[in-house]
Scaffold this motif. Sequence first.
Motif, mmCIF file in Angstrom:
data_model
loop_
_atom_site.group_PDB
_atom_site.id
_atom_site.type_symbol
_atom_site.label_atom_id
_atom_site.label_comp_id
_atom_site.label_asym_id
_atom_site.label_seq_id
_atom_site.Cartn_x
_atom_site.Cartn_y
_atom_site.Cartn_z
ATOM 1 N N MET A 1 56.762 55.536 52.130
ATOM 2 C CA MET A 1 56.603 55.022 50.777
ATOM 3 C C MET A 1 56.519 56.221 49.828
ATOM 4 S SD MET A 1 53.866 52.153 49.636
ATOM 5 C CE MET A 1 54.426 50.644 50.351
ATOM 6 N N ASN A 2 57.286 56.176 48.756
ATOM 7 C CA ASN A 2 57.285 57.285 47.816
ATOM 8 C C ASN A 2 56.315 57.017 46.660
ATOM 9 O OD1 ASN A 2 58.662 55.383 46.403
ATOM 10 N ND2 ASN A 2 60.642 56.391 46.515
ATOM 11 N N LEU A 3 56.124 58.013 45.830
ATOM 12 C CA LEU A 3 55.139 57.946 44.751
ATOM 13 C C LEU A 3 55.396 56.806 43.759
ATOM 14 C CD1 LEU A 3 52.608 59.176 43.527
ATOM 15 C CD2 LEU A 3 54.085 60.722 42.240
ATOM 16 N N PRO A 4 56.610 56.604 43.277
ATOM 17 C CA PRO A 4 56.836 55.490 42.353
ATOM 18 C C PRO A 4 56.484 54.125 42.966
ATOM 19 C CG PRO A 4 58.669 57.001 42.221
ATOM 20 C CD PRO A 4 57.823 57.443 43.370
ATOM 21 N N SER A 5 56.781 53.954 44.238
ATOM 22 C CA SER A 5 56.433 52.694 44.910
ATOM 23 C C SER A 5 54.924 52.512 44.986
ATOM 24 C CB SER A 5 57.014 52.658 46.318
ATOM 25 O OG SER A 5 58.411 52.678 46.270
ATOM 26 N N LEU A 6 54.203 53.579 45.255
ATOM 27 C CA LEU A 6 52.746 53.509 45.312
ATOM 28 C C LEU A 6 52.145 53.183 43.949
ATOM 29 C CD1 LEU A 6 51.868 56.470 47.687
ATOM 30 C CD2 LEU A 6 51.637 54.031 48.138
ATOM 31 N N ILE A 7 52.716 53.746 42.903
ATOM 32 C CA ILE A 7 52.223 53.477 41.553
ATOM 33 C C ILE A 7 52.444 52.010 41.198
ATOM 34 C CG2 ILE A 7 52.592 53.981 39.110
ATOM 35 C CD1 ILE A 7 53.129 56.897 39.954
ATOM 36 N N VAL A 8 53.618 51.481 41.491
ATOM 37 C CA VAL A 8 53.910 50.074 41.211
ATOM 38 C C VAL A 8 52.989 49.175 42.031
ATOM 39 C CG1 VAL A 8 55.649 48.268 41.450
ATOM 40 C CG2 VAL A 8 56.275 50.476 40.485
ATOM 41 N N ALA A 10 49.998 49.892 43.148
ATOM 42 C CA ALA A 10 48.654 49.990 42.578
ATOM 43 C C ALA A 10 48.530 49.154 41.305
ATOM 44 C CB ALA A 10 48.309 51.447 42.293
ATOM 45 N N LEU A 11 49.550 49.159 40.464
ATOM 46 C CA LEU A 11 49.516 48.367 39.232
ATOM 47 C C LEU A 11 49.506 46.865 39.532
ATOM 48 C CD1 LEU A 11 51.943 50.384 36.939
ATOM 49 C CD2 LEU A 11 49.452 50.223 36.773
ATOM 50 N N VAL A 12 50.290 46.446 40.511
ATOM 51 C CA VAL A 12 50.318 45.030 40.896
ATOM 52 C C VAL A 12 48.966 44.620 41.474
ATOM 53 C CG1 VAL A 12 51.346 43.380 42.510
ATOM 54 C CG2 VAL A 12 52.801 44.913 41.196
ATOM 55 N N ALA A 13 48.384 45.472 42.311
ATOM 56 C CA ALA A 13 47.074 45.173 42.888
ATOM 57 C C ALA A 13 46.003 45.097 41.800
ATOM 58 C CB ALA A 13 46.713 46.228 43.920
ATOM 59 N N LEU A 14 46.074 45.982 40.830
ATOM 60 C CA LEU A 14 45.112 45.968 39.724
ATOM 61 C C LEU A 14 45.257 44.701 38.882
ATOM 62 C CD1 LEU A 14 42.932 47.799 38.487
ATOM 63 C CD2 LEU A 14 44.693 48.717 36.990
ATOM 64 N N ALA A 15 46.475 44.298 38.599
ATOM 65 C CA ALA A 15 46.709 43.074 37.836
ATOM 66 C C ALA A 15 46.209 41.855 38.605
ATOM 67 C CB ALA A 15 48.195 42.932 37.515
ATOM 68 N N LEU A 16 46.434 41.827 39.892
ATOM 69 C CA LEU A 16 45.954 40.729 40.719
ATOM 70 C C LEU A 16 44.430 40.682 40.740
ATOM 71 C CD1 LEU A 16 46.631 38.408 42.657
ATOM 72 C CD2 LEU A 16 46.607 40.085 44.514
ATOM 73 N N PHE A 17 43.794 41.837 40.839
ATOM 74 C CA PHE A 17 42.340 41.908 40.821
ATOM 75 C C PHE A 17 41.780 41.306 39.534
ATOM 76 C CE2 PHE A 17 38.675 44.276 39.182
ATOM 77 C CZ PHE A 17 37.722 43.891 40.116
ATOM 78 N N PHE A 18 42.329 41.713 38.388
ATOM 79 C CA PHE A 18 41.816 41.207 37.113
ATOM 80 C C PHE A 18 42.116 39.717 36.928
ATOM 81 C CE2 PHE A 18 41.709 45.754 35.869
ATOM 82 C CZ PHE A 18 40.353 45.800 35.535
ATOM 83 N N ALA A 19 43.234 39.246 37.435
ATOM 84 C CA ALA A 19 43.550 37.819 37.340
ATOM 85 C C ALA A 19 42.567 36.990 38.160
ATOM 86 C CB ALA A 19 44.977 37.560 37.811
ATOM 87 N N VAL A 20 42.278 37.431 39.369
ATOM 88 C CA VAL A 20 41.318 36.713 40.212
ATOM 89 C C VAL A 20 39.926 36.781 39.606
ATOM 90 C CG1 VAL A 20 40.175 36.742 42.479
ATOM 91 C CG2 VAL A 20 42.655 36.964 42.319
ATOM 92 N N ARG A 21 39.563 37.917 39.064
ATOM 93 C CA ARG A 21 38.241 38.067 38.437
ATOM 94 C C ARG A 21 38.092 37.134 37.235
ATOM 95 N NH1 ARG A 21 36.011 43.527 35.703
ATOM 96 N NH2 ARG A 21 36.710 42.529 33.822
ATOM 97 N N ALA A 22 39.124 37.024 36.414
ATOM 98 C CA ALA A 22 39.070 36.122 35.265
ATOM 99 C C ALA A 22 38.976 34.670 35.718
ATOM 100 C CB ALA A 22 40.304 36.323 34.383
ATOM 101 N N TYR A 23 39.690 34.324 36.770
ATOM 102 C CA TYR A 23 39.653 32.959 37.305
ATOM 103 C C TYR A 23 38.255 32.621 37.819
ATOM 104 C CZ TYR A 23 40.799 28.964 40.244
ATOM 105 O OH TYR A 23 40.816 27.730 40.831
#
Length: 58
Positions: A1-8, A10-23
């Motif tokens: 896995m390269n750096l751009p894939s890891l960044i994407v 991480a961003l998806v995981a962060l968005a999912l975390f905040f969505a679940v937290r808001a729910y």
Amino acid sequence: MNLPSLIVLALVALALFFAVRAYVRAGRRGGGCSCGASSCSGCTGGPGCPHCRPGTGK
């Protein structure tokens, strides 16, 4: 896995975390209506909410 894939990933995981937290937080408060009216069925207090419009005292 390269750096751009890891960044994407991480961003998806962060968005999912905040969505679940808001729910979860909305569920604890008994819905999503900021005015607290029992007739609001999960609105966000926006202009479409009849209980949250300016001039209604809430």
